[in-house]
Design a protein around this motif. Structure first.
Motif, PDB file in Angstrom:
ATOM      1  N   VAL B 141       0.855  -1.186   0.000  1.00 18.68           N
ATOM      2  CA  VAL B 141       0.000   0.000   0.000  1.00 18.68           C
ATOM      3  C   VAL B 141       0.889   1.234   0.000  1.00 18.68           C
ATOM      4  O   VAL B 141       1.558   1.523   0.976  1.00 18.68           O
ATOM      5  CB  VAL B 141      -0.933   0.020   1.223  1.00 18.68           C
ATOM      6  N   VAL B 145      -1.419   6.466  -0.749  1.00 20.08           N
ATOM      7  CA  VAL B 145      -2.754   5.951  -0.447  1.00 20.08           C
ATOM      8  C   VAL B 145      -2.997   6.035   1.057  1.00 20.08           C
ATOM      9  O   VAL B 145      -4.054   6.437   1.522  1.00 20.08           O
ATOM     10  CB  VAL B 145      -2.912   4.492  -0.927  1.00 20.08           C
TER      11      VAL B 145
ATOM     12  N   SER C 247       2.798   5.034 -10.388  1.00 25.82           N
ATOM     13  CA  SER C 247       1.655   5.653  -9.720  1.00 25.82           C
ATOM     14  C   SER C 247       2.100   6.848  -8.884  1.00 25.82           C
ATOM     15  O   SER C 247       1.367   7.821  -8.734  1.00 25.82           O
ATOM     16  CB  SER C 247       0.901   4.623  -8.867  1.00 25.82           C
ATOM     17  N   PHE C 251       0.576  10.327  -9.384  1.00 22.21           N
ATOM     18  CA  PHE C 251      -0.031  11.003  -8.244  1.00 22.21           C
ATOM     19  C   PHE C 251       0.414  12.459  -8.189  1.00 22.21           C
ATOM     20  O   PHE C 251      -0.352  13.353  -7.868  1.00 22.21           O
ATOM     21  CB  PHE C 251       0.346  10.284  -6.957  1.00 22.21           C
ATOM     22  N   TRP C 263      -3.727   3.734 -12.488  1.00 27.62           N
ATOM     23  CA  TRP C 263      -4.159   3.615 -11.098  1.00 27.62           C
ATOM     24  C   TRP C 263      -3.662   4.808 -10.273  1.00 27.62           C
ATOM     25  O   TRP C 263      -4.371   5.302  -9.409  1.00 27.62           O
ATOM     26  CB  TRP C 263      -3.647   2.288 -10.515  1.00 27.62           C
ATOM     27  N   ILE C 267      -6.000   7.272  -8.177  1.00 26.94           N
ATOM     28  CA  ILE C 267      -5.811   7.455  -6.739  1.00 26.94           C
ATOM     29  C   ILE C 267      -5.671   8.932  -6.423  1.00 26.94           C
ATOM     30  O   ILE C 267      -6.240   9.443  -5.452  1.00 26.94           O
ATOM     31  CB  ILE C 267      -4.579   6.669  -6.257  1.00 26.94           C
ATOM     32  N   SER C 268      -4.928   9.618  -7.274  1.00 23.83           N
ATOM     33  CA  SER C 268      -4.738  11.045  -7.079  1.00 23.83           C
ATOM     34  C   SER C 268      -6.081  11.773  -7.132  1.00 23.83           C
ATOM     35  O   SER C 268      -6.416  12.588  -6.266  1.00 23.83           O
ATOM     36  CB  SER C 268      -3.790  11.578  -8.146  1.00 23.83           C
ATOM     37  N   SER C 271      -8.140  10.892  -4.026  1.00 22.34           N
ATOM     38  CA  SER C 271      -7.781  11.480  -2.739  1.00 22.34           C
ATOM     39  C   SER C 271      -8.271  12.918  -2.639  1.00 22.34           C
ATOM     40  O   SER C 271      -8.451  13.439  -1.535  1.00 22.34           O
ATOM     41  CB  SER C 271      -6.273  11.391  -2.512  1.00 22.34           C
ATOM     42  N   LEU C 281     -11.266   6.790  -4.103  1.00 17.14           N
ATOM     43  CA  LEU C 281      -9.906   6.501  -3.655  1.00 17.14           C
ATOM     44  C   LEU C 281      -9.726   5.003  -3.441  1.00 17.14           C
ATOM     45  O   LEU C 281      -8.715   4.420  -3.828  1.00 17.14           O
ATOM     46  CB  LEU C 281      -9.615   7.262  -2.347  1.00 17.14           C
ATOM     47  N   LEU C 282     -10.756   4.393  -2.816  1.00 17.62           N
ATOM     48  CA  LEU C 282     -10.590   3.016  -2.380  1.00 17.62           C
ATOM     49  C   LEU C 282     -10.508   2.028  -3.544  1.00 17.62           C
ATOM     50  O   LEU C 282      -9.685   1.118  -3.527  1.00 17.62           O
ATOM     51  CB  LEU C 282     -11.729   2.633  -1.424  1.00 17.62           C
ATOM     52  N   SER C 285      -7.170   2.052  -5.269  1.00 23.93           N
ATOM     53  CA  SER C 285      -6.164   1.683  -4.269  1.00 23.93           C
ATOM     54  C   SER C 285      -6.174   0.182  -4.026  1.00 23.93           C
ATOM     55  O   SER C 285      -5.117  -0.446  -3.918  1.00 23.93           O
ATOM     56  CB  SER C 285      -6.424   2.400  -2.942  1.00 23.93           C
TER      57      SER C 285
END
Lengths: 532, 308, 311
Positions: B141, B145, C247, C251, C263, C267-268, C271, C281-282, C285
């Motif tokens: 992770v 994140v 990533s 990001f 991805w 994610i960026s 968030s 986000l989840l 992630s």
């Protein structure tokens, strides 16, 4: 009969491995009296080391132990961990086989010896220091007052083993377990360490459990002997009796496995096959960006002559340059000097010009595990030389030749489809010999081909080499540190030390009347049993 | 030892020179310039600006000028933060980044190493599997994140800690970013420590120590720990570099005024001098820290001599 | 450079001391190569096998999934903005603020992330293997020089240079491949060089020389097949690093550009929307973490399988 010092009764040790249990020791019983030396003899996998390690309860967790090990009547297998620790290093001490790695590399040797004294005797500071220096002195470490501050890597293998002995003797134990304490050492050092152990045993009156595969040492060193094979105790008794009248066939085979016989010298008029003059090999030890590199001369101006059909033994201790010389003669290493093979100069041939000669001069190395490419089948390994030198051969013809070669070294030709890791050490060495033989060479460099093998396997490989020599009129250059093997196989010998020749002559001459002190020292060390 | 240190410092010069030269020319061959704004500047003003920053000179000339200034410790003025020199900006941002990085490394060591040791001692037990499973999760992770999730849960939902900002380095503001930064390194360190400890525990000198009659605690503390730490120590260099890189995102997410945040913004804004300044500064820092790690290593291992 | 005076500071072997001669193991099935034996061991490792299956499933979903979904990558559903994951309707994993289907975007993003992983790893593999093998095989001064260069490269603040590169040359996916590959080759070069050096000294290579086998054949038949194990393990462990790096760049807003996504980009975006739409986000992630988790497990499993002593 009084209570023995140590009594092992019906000891079983099983290793719980992922693919099932393996019995390493089966139903072993033995006794050691105070002050006596008991030798535990066996080849690899016999369970002798497992037995001795079980006494101190130092086996890995996957080992399961049953039976009883009584020390002064106290069962070591059932006492508490605390009690066991009290005994370890104090009443029962150990010297292990691996002198190079058995000392903690990050602690000074003085501190490592002192640790035992502090733990079991409460000695600290100056008193501990005095005692440590005294101990190091007793085991023959020169200048002990200064050496206490050394780190293990600053000492030689023999000196490290002496430190281990000092550590073991610190609390004057009643039982010393010596697990192949000299196997990793050169013969001359080996003899010194054995003499030291003997002397210290007399001084302290301790019992020694001596684990070894070397019958020469046993004969010289032990009062009684136990012979083990595949986890079982086959026979025990007084050393003299066991050697004179072995009851078990295996014991007899072990004793007979001592190399014997000798090779008749080649006739005077036999032609020269290999001749080398003033061979030098230098290695670069350190490269500099500017100026000259540092060099180390491993071979310093050596002459060699080999007649057709002859076996020349080259003996020497580690670092003597004997293996380097062998590789240089085969042009596997760069060297300086003249090398002539069958009357043509090969010292200055390039790789391509050398190639046709390669099939006439072949090599068998020491390490049966390292000398076969692990990802090729045995057939591919043996056939590789044929691909190079006989590209005209069809696949089927090549296969036939491979099968013939395997038969010649007494292996089942069906094995050519298997991989090297499926074979034992002796079998692998036969495969390596087959790889060389398939090319029908005239000259074979044998670089310690039997040194990594158990004695009984060794004997069969020696017989094979002899037979092949007779059959194909082969010329051998036999490199070994093992004088017994050399005596049995070579008709002339060359003794090397620090890159130079110390002495040379026919085998009989040299073994019966060594002239140089170094040769004599080697002989004395190697044939302990004969001297005694 | 001293000669070795000097030699290593000497070795750092070509390294830094490569960093400087590479980043200098990369920036210059990029399309677009620092003054490409929303609206086009009048030509004479742009020319004035170019002259003021010596951008009108030939590229080699600019390069030599930059190198000359650098040797005097002058990184030049920032193109975007007009009132500040790059040196001033770094001097402002570095203490913040340093504080963040220091606590993160410390946390990683204090948690990662003991976890690794415990897992090694209790090898193949439930404890071991739990530690190693968690460690693998920590590696899988990424911190960008973890950071927003931490901010959401502890900053917004539970409102225990501030979800962002620096607030002059108050500890409440530091907790979440430090944790986010440390987690991955904790995982790496625990894994390495375990592997290294297992290797050492299987070695012959540990058997010797046990044969002496030492208790298991003493065997581990006295004989196994230091040799097991050595390989982990040499990972510390990359770990520090990892924390520094990680701080770029973490500072961004938590809105912390450190060098990392400057760097990203400067890169996006083509603030040549500021980007170069940060790269050179971090380059020097990493080289220096690597040297410190190596010297530390030699202090712990008597087998290593620096006479080369 | 630190000089070790003793080449074996510790025993180095992982067999517990005290079992000097491991008892004879059951003889393996006749004619089994090391590769097949390793595969058999890997198959016994449940975690690694589960990871392998899951990875294949994720890869397959990313490859095939987008064709099966009712929504495209940039297709906007004007009736569904910011919809949370639901089994009613056809936005199983919800939509973003622009009404785009998150599952579709995640699978498309996965394609990019996985392709970066594949290509960049390949780049690092090629450079690293060539460089390491050449340095190790030639040895001597060339090796010394080449490895000094690697040392210098190691101490560069690489992440920063990559960021610089992305800024300068724009956010081009080919550049991402190359840049990340160029960063990751260093470790590979070191591993391969170490392998080559060690193999060069092995007796079977010497024996091949003595047979007159050509240098090329020695490299092809004896060196490469034996160096391949550690390389495979290292590749499995490089892939997650590369995915992470991509990533990370994404990001920071330096990765792939619209309309492409990855991805990291998702994610960026997620968030930023975390408080109002946490699924954004989840979801990406979870995909990312799962992939990385599996790759690491598989890498560990492969290492154990290829070298059964370490466990």
């Amino acid at each position: 009969m009084t209570t023995p010092l140590l009594e092992i009764e019906d000891l079983d040790v099983d290793f719980r491995l992922p693919d099932g249990d393996v019995a390493a020791v089966k139903n072993v019983s033995l006794r050691i009296a105070e002050g006596e030396t008991l030798a535990l003899v066996g080849e690899s996998g016999s369970g002798k080391s497992v037995t001795s390690t079980a006494i101190l309860r130092l086996l890995p967790e996957l080992a399961h132990t049953r039976g009883a090990i009584r020390f002064h009547g106290e069962d070591l297998l059932s006492v508490s961990n605390r009690r066991m620790r009290e005994l370890r290093g104090d009443r029962i001490a150990t010297v292990f086989q691996e002198p190079m790695t058995s000392l903690n590399p990050l602690h000074r040797i003085g501190d490592q010896v002192a640790e035992v004294l502090r733990l079991h005797r409460g000695l600290r500071g100056k008193r501990a220091r005095t005692k440590v220096i005294d101990l190091l002195d007793q085991v023959g470490i020169p200048d002990p007052a200064r050496r206490v501050k050394s780190y293990p890597h600053e000492l030689s293998g023999g000196q490290r083993q002496r430190v281990m002995i000092a550590m073991a003797l610190a609390c004057e134990p009643e039982l010393l377990i010596a697990d192949e304490p000299t196997t990793a050492l050169d013969v001359t050092v080996q003899a010194q360490i054995l003499a030291l152990l003997k002397e210290l045993q007399q001084r302290y009156g301790m019992a020694i459990l001596f684990i070894t595969h070397d019958l020469g040492i046993v004969r010289h060193f032990a009062d009684r002997v136990c012979v083990m094979r595949q986890g079982e105790l086959l026979e025990q008794g007084a050393t003299k009796e066991v050697f004179a009248t072995p009851r078990h066939a295996y014991t007899r085979a072990l004793i007979d496995a001592e190399p014997s016989g000798e090779k008749a010298p080649v006739p005077e008029e036999s032609p020269l096959l290999l001749e080398a003059r003033d061979v030098w090999v230098r290695f670069t030890t350190r490269r500099r960006w500017f100026g000259h590199d540092d060099h180390f001369a491993a071979v310093r101006g050596i002459d060699v002559t080999l007649k057709r059909g002859q076996t020349l033994g080259i003996v020497g201790e580690s670092g003597s340059g004997k293996s380097t010389l062998g590789r240089a003669l085969l042009r596997l290493l760069e060297s300086r000097g003249d090398i002539r093979f069958d009357d043509s100069d090969i010292a200055h041939l390039d790789t391509a010009a050398m190639r046709p000669l390669r099939k006439r001069m072949q090599v068998v190395f020491q390490d049966p595990f390292g000398s076969l490419s692990p990802r090729l089948t045995v057939g591919e390994i043996i056939g590789e030389g044929l691909r190079v030198h006989h590209p005209e051969l069809k696949r089927a013809d090549r296969d036939t030749r491979v099968q013939e070669a395997l038969e010649e070294v007494a292996l089942d030709p069906a094995m050519r489809r298997r991989y090297p890791h499926e074979f034992s050490g002796g079998q692998r060495q036969r495969i390596a010999i087959a790889r060389a033989l398939v090319l029908k060479p005239e000259f074979l460099l044998l670089d310690e081909p039997t040194s990594a093998l158990d004695r009984s396997v060794q004997a069969t490989v020696i017989d094979l080499l002899r037979e092949l020599q007779r059959k194909h009129d082969l010329t051998y250059l036999f490199i070994s540190h093992d004088l017994a093997v050399v005596r049995a196989l070579a008709d002339s010998v060359l003794v090397m030390k620090e890159g130079r020749i110390v002495e040379q002559g026919t085998t009989r001459e040299l073994f019966d009347h060594p002239r140089e002190p170094y040769t004599r020292e080697l002989m004395r060390a190697a044939f302990l049993s004969d001297a005694a | 030892m001293l000669t070795y240190t000097l030699k290593r410092l000497l070795m750092a010069i070509p390294t830094l020179w490569i960093v400087i030269t590479l980043s200098f020319f990369l920036m210059r061959i990029a399309p677009g310039g620092p003054f490409d704004g929303e609206r086009k500047l009048p030509p004479e003003i742009e020319a004035n600006l170019m002259a003021a920053y010596h951008l009108d000179e030939s590229l080699p000339m600019q390069y030599l000028r930059y190198m000359g200034n650098l040797l005097q410790g002058d990184f030049g003025p920032s193109f975007k933060y007009k009132d500040f020199s790059v040196t001033e900006l770094i001097a402002q941002g570095f203490p913040v980044s340093l504080e963040l990085g220091f606590w993160a490394i410390l946390l990683a060591l204090l948690i990662g190493l003991p976890l690794g040791v415990i897992a090694a001692i209790r090898r193949n037990s439930a404890v071991d599997y739990a530690v190693m499973g968690t460690a693998l999760a920590g590696i899988a992770v990424p911190n960008f994140v973890i950071a927003p999730i931490l901010a959401l849960v502890f900053g917004v939902l539970l409102a225990w800690l501030p979800a962002g900002g620096w607030n002059g380095g108050a500890w409440q503001n530091m907790v979440l970013p430090v944790i986010a930064l440390a987690i991955q390194q904790i995982a790496y360190l625990a894994r390495m420590m375990r592997a290294s400890m297992i290797e050492v525990l299987g070695s012959h000198f540990i058997r010797t120590a046990r044969a002496k009659g030492l208790s298991e605690t003493k065997v581990i503390l006295h004989h196994a720990l230091r040799p097991a730490l050595l390989p982990v120590l040499s990972y510390l260099g990359p770990a520090i570099a990892g924390i520094i890189t990680g701080s770029v995102v973490i500072e961004q997410i938590f809105g912390i005024p450190g060098i990392g945040r400057y760097f990203v913004q400067a890169a996006l804004n083509r603030d040549y001098t500021l980007v170069m300044g940060t790269v050179v500064f971090y380059g020097a820092l990493i080289v220096l820290l690597n040297l410190v790690v190596d010297l530390l290593y030699s202090a712990l291992d008597p087998q290593i001599r620096y006479d080369d | 450079m630190p000089m070790t005076t003793d080449s074996t500071p510790y025993s180095g072997k992982n067999l517990p001391a005290g079992s000097p001669n491991p008892p004879d193991r059951p003889v393996p099935v006749a004619g089994e190569s090391l590769g097949r034996e390793a595969w058999r061991r890997l198959k016994q490792n449940k975690a690694a096998m589960a990871s392998l299956w899951l990875l294949m499933a994720i890869t397959l979903a990313c490859l095939v999934g987008p064709y099966l979904l009712p929504w495209g990558l940039a297709e906007v559903d004007w009736n569904a903005f910011n919809v949370p994951p639901t089994l009613e309707g056809d936005h199983y994993l919800g939509t973003d603020a622009n009404g785009r289907d998150l599952l579709a975007r995640t699978l498309h993003g996965g394609r990019v992330s996985l392709s970066v992983a594949l290509v960049a790893t390949l780049v690092s593999l090629v450079i690293g293997v060539l460089y390491g093998a050449i340095a190790g095989y030639l040895g001597g001064r060339t090796d010394n020089l080449m490895m000094r260069f690697v040392d210098i490269m190691y101490s560069l603040p690489f992440m920063f240079l990559v960021i610089l590169l992305m800024v300068v040359f724009g956010r081009n996916i080919l550049l991402i491949y190359a840049a990340i590959g160029a960063v990751e080759w260093l470790d590979m070069a070191r591993i391969v060089r170490g392998q080559t050096l060690a193999l060069k000294r092995r007796e079977f290579v010497e024996a091949a020389h003595a047979l007159g086998v050509s240098d090329r054949a020695i490299v092809m038949r004896h060196m490469i097949p034996n160096a391949i194990g550690p390389v495979i393990v290292y590749v499995t462990l490089t892939v997650p690093k590369v995915i992470l790096l991509e990533s990370f760049l994404s990001f920071l807003g330096l990765g792939v550009q619209e309309p492409l996504t990855s991805w990291g980009v998702l994610i960026s975006e997620g968030s930023d929307m975390m408080e109002s739409a946490p699924w954004m986000l989840l979801v990406p992630s979870v995909f990312l973490a799962l992939t990385l988790f599996c790759l690491n497990f598989l890498g560990d499993g492969l290492r154990d399988a290829l070298d059964p002593r370490t466990r």
